[in-house]
Design an enzyme around this catalytic site. Structure first.
Site, PDB file in Angstrom:
ATOM      1  CG  HIS A  32      38.288  42.393  36.686  1.00 27.51           C
ATOM      2  ND1 HIS A  32      37.484  41.519  35.975  1.00 27.51           N
ATOM      3  CD2 HIS A  32      38.237  43.570  36.023  1.00 27.51           C
ATOM      4  CE1 HIS A  32      36.988  42.150  34.926  1.00 27.51           C
ATOM      5  NE2 HIS A  32      37.416  43.387  34.934  1.00 27.51           N
ATOM      6  CE1 TYR A  56      35.122  40.040  34.075  1.00 30.66           C
ATOM      7  CE2 TYR A  56      33.125  39.211  35.149  1.00 30.66           C
ATOM      8  CZ  TYR A  56      33.809  40.214  34.475  1.00 30.66           C
ATOM      9  OH  TYR A  56      33.178  41.398  34.214  1.00 30.66           O
TER      10      TYR A  56
END
Length: 327
Positions: free
Chosen positions: A302, A255
């Site tokens: 990330h 994400y």
């Protein structure tokens, strides 16, 4: 019999009054004209300056156009809260704890407490809204960016990044702070709390923080309450999170990072976006300006390296301006 001299004097006095009245009217009209001209001149000058600020970064970019989706919902409200199955499935898998609550019921409760409206729908060719997105990189230390950062219309900060004792380098103004329960800090009354929800429990925590104050644990200990204005609460839309992951991070990482989400959010609500406090140091690592703990972009969830590449590309395409501070 009327005295000719008296008649002449009367006629002259009437003409004099007429001339005085005419001159008075002309004076008033001249003053109004000058005032309106001055207002028009300075308004145009302000508009020209504003247009220059906002237009200098606009331009055609196929790379940008392929990624930017102007119709994506940015913030959750009652009218756009129903999630497509693929969006909900992706978002639900981000959760560190099991989802035991009913999403629809939680959303209904959210918007019985917090503003239920469409934000930032005022975009147009004449708008000029400037944004400073302030990351937490240690390269801000010694930068003296504080006064510049505070000059922007919106100053968006991320998670716990403090301003107290760092004003010279990071500024003191905060209009929006994007956070989640595990990174919550108290806010002043002028700051929007922008919740980044990774799970339904995050939304429940937000409700609890302003009501019962019973939630103190997610996957780690969290504050039971938060000082913030209830009227300035916003919630990032899960579909926006998925859009950033797919379109901008191109699927790298599980994400997007909070900072990357904040930057793309700014691109949607502002006409001029400048970025401060992003990026690794010369060794490929970074540390926060407020602590000395080092971390690696490569080890995060990330896809940090790819995010930085994308941010640099946005800078090259003149869609943002990067202020790299000290490295």
């Amino acid at each position: 019999m009327t005295n000719p001299l008296t008649s002449l004097m009367t006629m002259l006095l009437k003409r004099l009054r007429y001339i005085i009245a005419l001159l008075g009217s002309m004076t008033i009209l001249l003053v109004l004209y000058i005032q309106n001209s001055a207002v028009f001149f300075f308004t145009c000058k302000r508009a020209q300056r504003a247009s220059h600020i906002c237009l200098e970064d606009r331009g055609n970019s196929s790379w940008f156009s392929e990624r930017y989706k102007p119709t994506v919902p940015l913030l959750l409200n009652s009218t756009n809260s129903e999630l497509h199955a693929n969006i909900f499935s992706w978002w639900n898998e981000l959760q560190h704890v099991p989802n035991v609550a009913n999403y629809t019921e939680v959303v209904n409760q959210l918007f019985s407490l917090f503003p239920d409206e469409e934000h930032y729908s005022d975009a147009g060719p004449d708008r000029c809204r400037t944004c400073a997105v302030v990351g937490n990189s240690g390269n801000l230390l010694g930068s003296n960016y504080g006064q510049l950062i505070d000059s922007y219309d919106f100053v968006i900060r991320i998670n716990k990044g403090p301003t107290e004792n760092y004003e010279m380098d990071v500024g003191s103004k905060t209009t929006h702070r994007i956070l989640y329960p595990e990174s919550a800090v108290d806010l002043n009354d002028n700051t929007h709390l922008v919740l980044l929800p990774f799970k339904v429990l995050d939304m429940q925590w937000l409700i609890s923080a302003f009501t019962t104050k019973k939630i103190t644990q997610t996957y780690k200990e969290v504050p039971s309450t938060i000082k913030a204005s209830k009227d300035k609460v916003m919630i990032l839309h899960p579909e926006f999170m998925r859009y950033v992951h797919d379109n901008w991070a191109e699927g790298h990482g599980r994400y997007p990072s909070t900072g990357f989400l904040a930057l793309i959010f700014a691109l949607h609500i502002c006409d001029k976006v400048n970025v401060f406090g992003f990026g690794a140091n010369s060794n490929g690592n970074w540390h926060h300006y407020f602590d000395e703990t080092l971390a690696s972009f490569e080890s995060s969830s990330h896809g940090g390296d790819f995010e930085i590449q994308t941010i640099n590309h946005l800078n090259q395409e003149n869609k943002i301006s990067m202020y790299k501070g000290l490295t």
